[in-house]
Design a protein around this motif. Structure first.
Motif, PDB file in Angstrom:
ATOM      1  N   SER A 177       0.818  -1.220   0.000  1.00  0.00           N
ATOM      2  CA  SER A 177       0.000   0.000   0.000  1.00  0.00           C
ATOM      3  C   SER A 177       0.850   1.268   0.000  1.00  0.00           C
ATOM      4  O   SER A 177       0.380   2.348  -0.362  1.00  0.00           O
ATOM      5  N   LEU A 178       2.124   1.148   0.402  1.00  0.00           N
ATOM      6  CA  LEU A 178       3.008   2.314   0.432  1.00  0.00           C
ATOM      7  C   LEU A 178       3.314   2.838  -0.962  1.00  0.00           C
ATOM      8  O   LEU A 178       3.748   3.987  -1.118  1.00  0.00           O
ATOM      9  N   TYR A 179       3.104   2.010  -1.979  1.00  0.00           N
ATOM     10  CA  TYR A 179       3.507   2.372  -3.331  1.00  0.00           C
ATOM     11  C   TYR A 179       2.324   2.815  -4.189  1.00  0.00           C
ATOM     12  O   TYR A 179       2.358   2.751  -5.406  1.00  0.00           O
ATOM     13  N   GLN A 180       1.279   3.262  -3.529  1.00  0.00           N
ATOM     14  CA  GLN A 180       0.093   3.755  -4.217  1.00  0.00           C
ATOM     15  C   GLN A 180      -0.056   5.253  -3.972  1.00  0.00           C
ATOM     16  O   GLN A 180       0.564   5.806  -3.074  1.00  0.00           O
ATOM     17  N   GLY A 181      -0.889   5.901  -4.779  1.00  0.00           N
ATOM     18  CA  GLY A 181      -1.137   7.326  -4.596  1.00  0.00           C
ATOM     19  C   GLY A 181      -0.133   8.197  -5.329  1.00  0.00           C
ATOM     20  O   GLY A 181       0.748   7.721  -6.049  1.00  0.00           O
ATOM     21  N   ARG A 264      18.222   7.923   3.941  1.00  0.00           N
ATOM     22  CA  ARG A 264      17.011   8.706   3.644  1.00  0.00           C
ATOM     23  C   ARG A 264      15.796   7.998   4.210  1.00  0.00           C
ATOM     24  O   ARG A 264      15.688   6.771   4.185  1.00  0.00           O
ATOM     25  N   GLU A 265      14.857   8.794   4.686  1.00  0.00           N
ATOM     26  CA  GLU A 265      13.588   8.251   5.170  1.00  0.00           C
ATOM     27  C   GLU A 265      12.600   8.031   4.030  1.00  0.00           C
ATOM     28  O   GLU A 265      11.625   7.298   4.176  1.00  0.00           O
ATOM     29  N   ASP A 266      12.828   8.697   2.885  1.00  0.00           N
ATOM     30  CA  ASP A 266      11.866   8.661   1.781  1.00  0.00           C
ATOM     31  C   ASP A 266      12.257   7.667   0.692  1.00  0.00           C
ATOM     32  O   ASP A 266      12.138   7.956  -0.506  1.00  0.00           O
ATOM     33  N   VAL A 267      12.694   6.481   1.090  1.00  0.00           N
ATOM     34  CA  VAL A 267      13.111   5.465   0.118  1.00  0.00           C
ATOM     35  C   VAL A 267      11.964   5.098  -0.824  1.00  0.00           C
ATOM     36  O   VAL A 267      12.179   4.888  -2.022  1.00  0.00           O
ATOM     37  N   VAL A 268      10.761   5.027  -0.297  1.00  0.00           N
ATOM     38  CA  VAL A 268       9.605   4.691  -1.140  1.00  0.00           C
ATOM     39  C   VAL A 268       9.486   5.679  -2.298  1.00  0.00           C
ATOM     40  O   VAL A 268       9.317   5.294  -3.457  1.00  0.00           O
ATOM     41  N   GLU A 269       9.580   6.972  -1.990  1.00  0.00           N
ATOM     42  CA  GLU A 269       9.473   7.990  -3.030  1.00  0.00           C
ATOM     43  C   GLU A 269      10.626   7.906  -4.023  1.00  0.00           C
ATOM     44  O   GLU A 269      10.437   8.093  -5.232  1.00  0.00           O
ATOM     45  N   ILE A 270      11.824   7.643  -3.525  1.00  0.00           N
ATOM     46  CA  ILE A 270      12.988   7.535  -4.409  1.00  0.00           C
ATOM     47  C   ILE A 270      12.823   6.364  -5.378  1.00  0.00           C
ATOM     48  O   ILE A 270      13.086   6.485  -6.575  1.00  0.00           O
ATOM     49  N   LEU A 271      12.366   5.230  -4.865  1.00  0.00           N
ATOM     50  CA  LEU A 271      12.143   4.068  -5.722  1.00  0.00           C
ATOM     51  C   LEU A 271      11.098   4.364  -6.795  1.00  0.00           C
ATOM     52  O   LEU A 271      11.278   4.012  -7.967  1.00  0.00           O
ATOM     53  N   ARG A 272      10.025   5.006  -6.412  1.00  0.00           N
ATOM     54  CA  ARG A 272       8.929   5.261  -7.346  1.00  0.00           C
ATOM     55  C   ARG A 272       9.336   6.200  -8.481  1.00  0.00           C
ATOM     56  O   ARG A 272       8.698   6.227  -9.534  1.00  0.00           O
ATOM     57  N   ASP A 275      14.142   4.536 -12.552  1.00  0.00           N
ATOM     58  CA  ASP A 275      13.846   3.756 -13.758  1.00  0.00           C
ATOM     59  C   ASP A 275      14.265   2.296 -13.636  1.00  0.00           C
ATOM     60  O   ASP A 275      13.673   1.420 -14.258  1.00  0.00           O
ATOM     61  N   ILE A 276      15.311   2.045 -12.848  1.00  0.00           N
ATOM     62  CA  ILE A 276      15.844   0.693 -12.675  1.00  0.00           C
ATOM     63  C   ILE A 276      16.340   0.558 -11.245  1.00  0.00           C
ATOM     64  O   ILE A 276      16.872   1.513 -10.674  1.00  0.00           O
ATOM     65  N   PHE A 277      16.175  -0.634 -10.671  1.00  0.00           N
ATOM     66  CA  PHE A 277      16.769  -0.937  -9.367  1.00  0.00           C
ATOM     67  C   PHE A 277      17.938  -1.881  -9.580  1.00  0.00           C
ATOM     68  O   PHE A 277      17.830  -2.871 -10.322  1.00  0.00           O
ATOM     69  N   LEU A 278      19.062  -1.585  -8.920  1.00  0.00           N
ATOM     70  CA  LEU A 278      20.256  -2.416  -9.035  1.00  0.00           C
ATOM     71  C   LEU A 278      20.714  -2.880  -7.665  1.00  0.00           C
ATOM     72  O   LEU A 278      20.934  -2.065  -6.770  1.00  0.00           O
ATOM     73  N   THR A 290      15.003  -5.202  -2.728  1.00  0.00           N
ATOM     74  CA  THR A 290      14.635  -5.801  -4.010  1.00  0.00           C
ATOM     75  C   THR A 290      13.126  -5.981  -4.107  1.00  0.00           C
ATOM     76  O   THR A 290      12.507  -5.665  -5.133  1.00  0.00           O
ATOM     77  N   VAL A 291      12.517  -6.467  -3.036  1.00  0.00           N
ATOM     78  CA  VAL A 291      11.054  -6.625  -3.026  1.00  0.00           C
ATOM     79  C   VAL A 291      10.375  -5.265  -3.097  1.00  0.00           C
ATOM     80  O   VAL A 291       9.359  -5.095  -3.785  1.00  0.00           O
ATOM     81  N   GLU A 292      10.929  -4.271  -2.403  1.00  0.00           N
ATOM     82  CA  GLU A 292      10.358  -2.923  -2.446  1.00  0.00           C
ATOM     83  C   GLU A 292      10.369  -2.382  -3.879  1.00  0.00           C
ATOM     84  O   GLU A 292       9.409  -1.746  -4.319  1.00  0.00           O
ATOM     85  N   ALA A 293      11.452  -2.633  -4.604  1.00  0.00           N
ATOM     86  CA  ALA A 293      11.533  -2.184  -5.995  1.00  0.00           C
ATOM     87  C   ALA A 293      10.468  -2.877  -6.854  1.00  0.00           C
ATOM     88  O   ALA A 293       9.842  -2.244  -7.712  1.00  0.00           O
ATOM     89  N   MET A 294      10.255  -4.163  -6.613  1.00  0.00           N
ATOM     90  CA  MET A 294       9.217  -4.886  -7.348  1.00  0.00           C
ATOM     91  C   MET A 294       7.849  -4.289  -7.055  1.00  0.00           C
ATOM     92  O   MET A 294       7.036  -4.098  -7.962  1.00  0.00           O
ATOM     93  N   MET A 295       7.598  -3.980  -5.786  1.00  0.00           N
ATOM     94  CA  MET A 295       6.333  -3.355  -5.404  1.00  0.00           C
ATOM     95  C   MET A 295       6.170  -1.979  -6.055  1.00  0.00           C
ATOM     96  O   MET A 295       5.064  -1.570  -6.422  1.00  0.00           O
ATOM     97  N   ALA A 296       7.300  -1.250  -6.174  1.00  0.00           N
ATOM     98  CA  ALA A 296       7.263   0.105  -6.721  1.00  0.00           C
ATOM     99  C   ALA A 296       7.066   0.139  -8.229  1.00  0.00           C
ATOM    100  O   ALA A 296       6.820   1.203  -8.802  1.00  0.00           O
ATOM    101  N   GLY A 297       7.201  -1.012  -8.874  1.00  0.00           N
ATOM    102  CA  GLY A 297       6.967  -1.065 -10.308  1.00  0.00           C
ATOM    103  C   GLY A 297       8.143  -0.640 -11.152  1.00  0.00           C
ATOM    104  O   GLY A 297       7.959  -0.093 -12.246  1.00  0.00           O
ATOM    105  N   ILE A 298       9.377  -0.894 -10.663  1.00  0.00           N
ATOM    106  CA  ILE A 298      10.549  -0.633 -11.498  1.00  0.00           C
ATOM    107  C   ILE A 298      11.298  -1.949 -11.704  1.00  0.00           C
ATOM    108  O   ILE A 298      11.325  -2.802 -10.819  1.00  0.00           O
TER     109      ILE A 298
END
Length: 375
Positions: A177-181, A264-272, A275-278, A290-298
């Protein structure tokens, strides 16, 4: 002392032996949040002030602080034993090697059930002092021993004589749910980058196993292929290792486009906004980022460093590449220029992440363990 309203509740003591941010610490906090919605009374023991203590207080729990410095601190053991009695603790849940050892000792002394959770390869490092003794104590005192990946479970078995019937696999979970909105910030503007810049993000504290020297080398090679590709690294910077990385950059003919953001506290925003997660690690347990990146859609590029092989299906939900191979990093980044490849991977990855690595799945597993041990 225990409040009267908690008299008939079961009390769980949660302890972890680190104070700063990280994957294990995030799981610790998420678990506490969920346990607040259960009939259990939850108390927390920490070794000192810091990020974890602040997060614990933010969810309404005032932690006990007792310094546990040293491998076998007898003063600490007796202080915590008194706490167990005073707070009428029914179950001990420890995270990471140090707390797992102390939790096991306390479980033996107090005859209480105890869960030991191991989060990564650092928990089973061969150079750890008294490792055989520590594993013996955990095997004796723990009621259940949780591993967050199959690879980690295999390492534990190979390096110790932990009772197989006590081992349990529970993958760490991420809240989708963190990766919505709407997005709340503009990373490109913050970094002074043009809208067309491609951002390759890595999340993880700077330490040897993260393999950031190979990221820097890949960034140097990308200068010739695509100067609009920028690498962004989020995580605490260990001074000695960070100096080596900055020296690597200074010695280059041209400075690579690498941005070190620190913690950083705003990792969710940075991921969203990336363009690519490494994940360039040389050794990795279960990678929350890695799972957070998958959730974020990158799309994800991860090394075959242990845990990622249980998360990513190569060419289906991401790219798995060899460790210590900058050329493989560059090739994977270039392959993700194809829109159809990106879209297919992202859609499949999001679906798998929500089903297999969702926060609710992890929490239900732990709640089941609590019920089993407290029944």
């Amino acid at each position: 002392m225990t409040d009267r309203k908690f008299r008939n509740q079961k009390t769980v003591l949660h302890l972890i032996d680190t104070t700063g941010p990280g994957g294990a610490e995030t799981v610790f906090i998420n678990l506490l949040k969920e346990m607040g919605q259960t009939p259990y009374r939850n108390i927390v023991l920490l070794r000192g002030e810091g990020w974890v203590a602040d997060k614990v207080r933010s969810i309404g729990i005032n932690p006990f602080i007792i310094d546990s410095k040293g491998s076998f601190n007898l003063a600490y053991i007796w202080s915590v034993k008194r706490l167990l009695t005073a707070e009428k603790v029914d179950l001990i849940h420890a995270h990471l090697l140090g707390s797992n050892v102390y939790g096991a000792i306390l479980a033996i002394l107090s005859r209480r059930p105890m869960i030991a959770t191991f989060h990564g390869a650092v928990d089973v490092a061969a150079k750890e002092r008294f490792l055989r003794t520590k594993f013996f104590l955990i095997g004796l005192g723990a009621s259940k021993i949780v591993c967050v990946s199959k690879r980690l479970e295999q390492e534990l078995v190979s390096r110790s004589r932990l009772p197989p019937d006590k081992l349990k696999l529970i993958y760490n979970g991420v809240d989708s749910s963190l990766y919505q909105g709407k997005r709340q910030s503009n990373l490109r503007a913050e970094l002074g980058l043009p809208p067309e810049a491609r951002i390759v993000v890595s999340v993880g504290n700077i330490r040897p196993a993260k393999g950031y020297e190979y990221l820097v080398e890949a960034a140097l090679r990308m200068l010739e292929l695509d100067p609009q590709t920028h690498f962004v690294v989020v995580g605490h910077q260990r001074e000695a290792l960070f100096q080596k990385l900055t020296a690597q950059i200074k010695n280059a003919a041209q400075p690579p486009r690498v941005h070190w953001l620190g913690f950083r506290e705003d990792v969710v925003e940075i991921l969203r906004q990336s363009d690519i997660f490494l994940l360039p690690s040389t050794s990795e347990g279960f990678s929350i980022s890695t799972v957070e990146a998958m959730m974020a859609g990158i799309p994800v590029i991860a090394t075959r460093s242990g845990g990622p092989e249980e998360i990513i299906s190569n060419h289906e939900t991401g790219f798995l590449i060899p460790i210590k191979d900058p050329s493989a990093i560059v090739e994977a980044i270039q392959a993700l220029r194809a829109p159809e490849t990106r879209l297919r991977m992202v859609q499949k990855a999001q679906s798998v992440a929500k089903e297999k690595f969702g926060l609710r799945t992890m929490l239900n597993e732990y709640r089941g363990l609590y019920q089993q041990l407290l029944s």
